[in-house]
Design an enzyme around this catalytic site. Sequence first.
Site, mmCIF file in Angstrom:
data_model
loop_
_atom_site.group_PDB
_atom_site.id
_atom_site.type_symbol
_atom_site.label_atom_id
_atom_site.label_comp_id
_atom_site.label_asym_id
_atom_site.label_seq_id
_atom_site.Cartn_x
_atom_site.Cartn_y
_atom_site.Cartn_z
ATOM 1 C CB SER A 1 -7.994 3.262 2.964
ATOM 2 O OG SER A 1 -7.135 2.715 3.942
ATOM 3 C CE LYS B 1 -3.904 1.856 2.722
ATOM 4 N NZ LYS B 1 -4.710 1.618 3.948
ATOM 5 C CB SER C 1 -8.061 0.186 5.833
ATOM 6 O OG SER C 1 -8.739 1.358 6.195
#
Length: 739
Positions: free
Chosen positions: A424, A347, A448
């Site tokens: 996310s 990420k 997330s």
Amino acid sequence: MIYAIYLLPVKVLSLKVAMEKVWHLRIRVSSAAAPSPSLPPNCASLRPGGLEATKPPGLLLQPARPPPPRGIPSSRRGSLGGRGRRAKRLPPPLLLPLPAQVLRRGSASLPAFRFPAVAAGRAMEAEEASWAQLGLQAGGALLLLLLYLLVGRRTTGAAGTPFQRREPGRVYCTGQPPADAWSPRLSGFLLRLCVYLANTAFGQLCLVPLLMRVNNFTILRYLDISEDPTFTPVVAAEGKTDSLEPRDGSGILRRLLETSSHSPSNIFSFRGIQEYLNCYRSGEVTPLQIAKNIVAALEDAEKSSPQFRAIVQWDRDEILKMAEASTARYRTKQPLSLLDGIPVCLKEEIKVVPYHHRSGTEYLGTEPEVEDATVTRKLREAGAVIIGVSNMHELGTGTTGCNPNRYHGTARNPYNPQHFTGGSSSGSAAAVAAGLCPLAVGTDGGGSVRIPASFCGIVGLKGTFGRISGYGCHPLSYSTVGLGPLCASVTDAAVAYSVLAGPDPLYPYGLGQPKPSLPENLASDLKGLKCGIDWTFFKQTDPFPLQPAAVDFLESSGASVADVSLPEVEEIRVAHVVCILSEMRDFLQPDFNNHFREMNLETRLNLALASQFTALDYIKANRQRSRTMAFLRETFANISCLLTPGTACPAPRIQDSDLQTGCSDARTTLRTMRFMQLANLTGIPALVVPVGYTASGLPISLQVMAKWWDEALLFRVGLKLEQFRDVTAKPAIYYDILG
């Protein structure tokens, strides 16, 4: 406003003075006479010398002549200095017509006549004086009210406010799940307008407080909680997490990989770590060949319509360099670990050399990174091939993955490109589900990792708070965020966990953790396990009959199921929102001031909401954290794990305006987070496993939560749970990297 009211009488008095100057003009009226037959019957002309028929009747208004200079005889007032120069003539007199009935009274009655204009002016003067008096009174009243509100009234509290006492050790169950949020779905112009208003004085004084009250975000302010606050959910280890701790964990993982890789060739299944290892060991394919296939897939994804946008930063030379080194190790039969040559992505919130550390924004990471995060370093040391950094929701402030800024765009769900991936860690889940890599790493502060894993039909793990080092990540929320892998299978998640977990001197929250371990009976049946379920949660989801059926499958595998009632679920929901948004608002304080215009609209709106939380809210939220952690200790003394749905709804659909301005949908956000917040607030580990699909083909998941440091139990339940899904649907977007 008060100044304007007090200024009104001043204006009226100025007008009065001007009118009096006009009224004091000298009025000279000639003697009355009969009007001329040739003139109108109601008019006559008066001059100082008498009646003159050639001019219309009326009043003669003439300014007074100034007195003659001193020393000049009256006989010579017509000239000055004897030189024949005559005095300046005054302006011609002003004739005002008079009514004929007034003229008939004679000249004697004229001085006593009051002109209608004068009478009307004086009436107007009286009316204006009354209005001025009224204005003075209103201004005084407003001033008194303002003074009362400012200094005469207590605003720090109010006598008689009811508070609910929370006794230590006593839980309060309502039997109801968290309430749905009330907020319209906003995008486009309406989102811009709402964001603008929310960041104005009107928004901060009226609009945002109203939204907070409507959505029950102020509930903690009216609770009397006596427990001391817990600001970080760090829990001391209670000895070994499993009495069957093996001496060689890698041997267990190898056996687990071998047993989990067998599947019929005519049925689709995700390419897992074991399939890559089998190809590398047999020489059928090399890591370098795989890297070239990945580069081709990334180029194709950038040209697709709509663009896939799972990997937002990648470098061909970097990928090939790592793959060449791995190929050389396999050639000499000296791989570094089970992850050697395995494609992975991380990420964008995690530092990866040489990429930009942007965290989904336009303004962060202006220079390439020069230092790896701890998890990045561990993956490099294990020989993994990092294919790039993955997309994410800007600054982790949402759960859809919608990111309209120029560096990112919105990642597409591989099962349906017209739906969100979840966030996310949106790009990480999309990359795994699309086959670009079997392993990705994300961060989880409010689901997330688990939300996008649920929406994309893969496995997602959030470890115990502090289990996986967060050093090298943006500390957006230091007390709720934990790192974890997103994988194609539970077995792959266990392999990634064995590499990433462990203490890190640079990350203080995990220094006291027990040694990560996997038991010998990891793949055995579930006899002796007791799973706790609060069925009210299942009633508050979209109708997914597969989730109760998956629970029945666990029972048939030897587990027992016990009904539990999770207490104070609404307080838990609000406490988590207060903690994560307050900590984000604190960390992003410089950015919110200096880069406000560069942030996405949804980010600005969420931070405007966070601006309303006070120190009292934050402390109350952490007191609630203490209560909830104490309840979980008692709960896990009687049960082995908790089962909940993954999310309360499937992946939401993307609207056209979302791609331009982003979107804000508080109701959907809180529904997707509903079953995730407990683990983030208290720090317990959690795992989501796909169990099926909706009628429209979108994935459905089930979540398993265990006590602190007991990730091994999650893998044990998860391995059995993923057997419930007998068929894996192939995503609409899928790259078969192995061919």
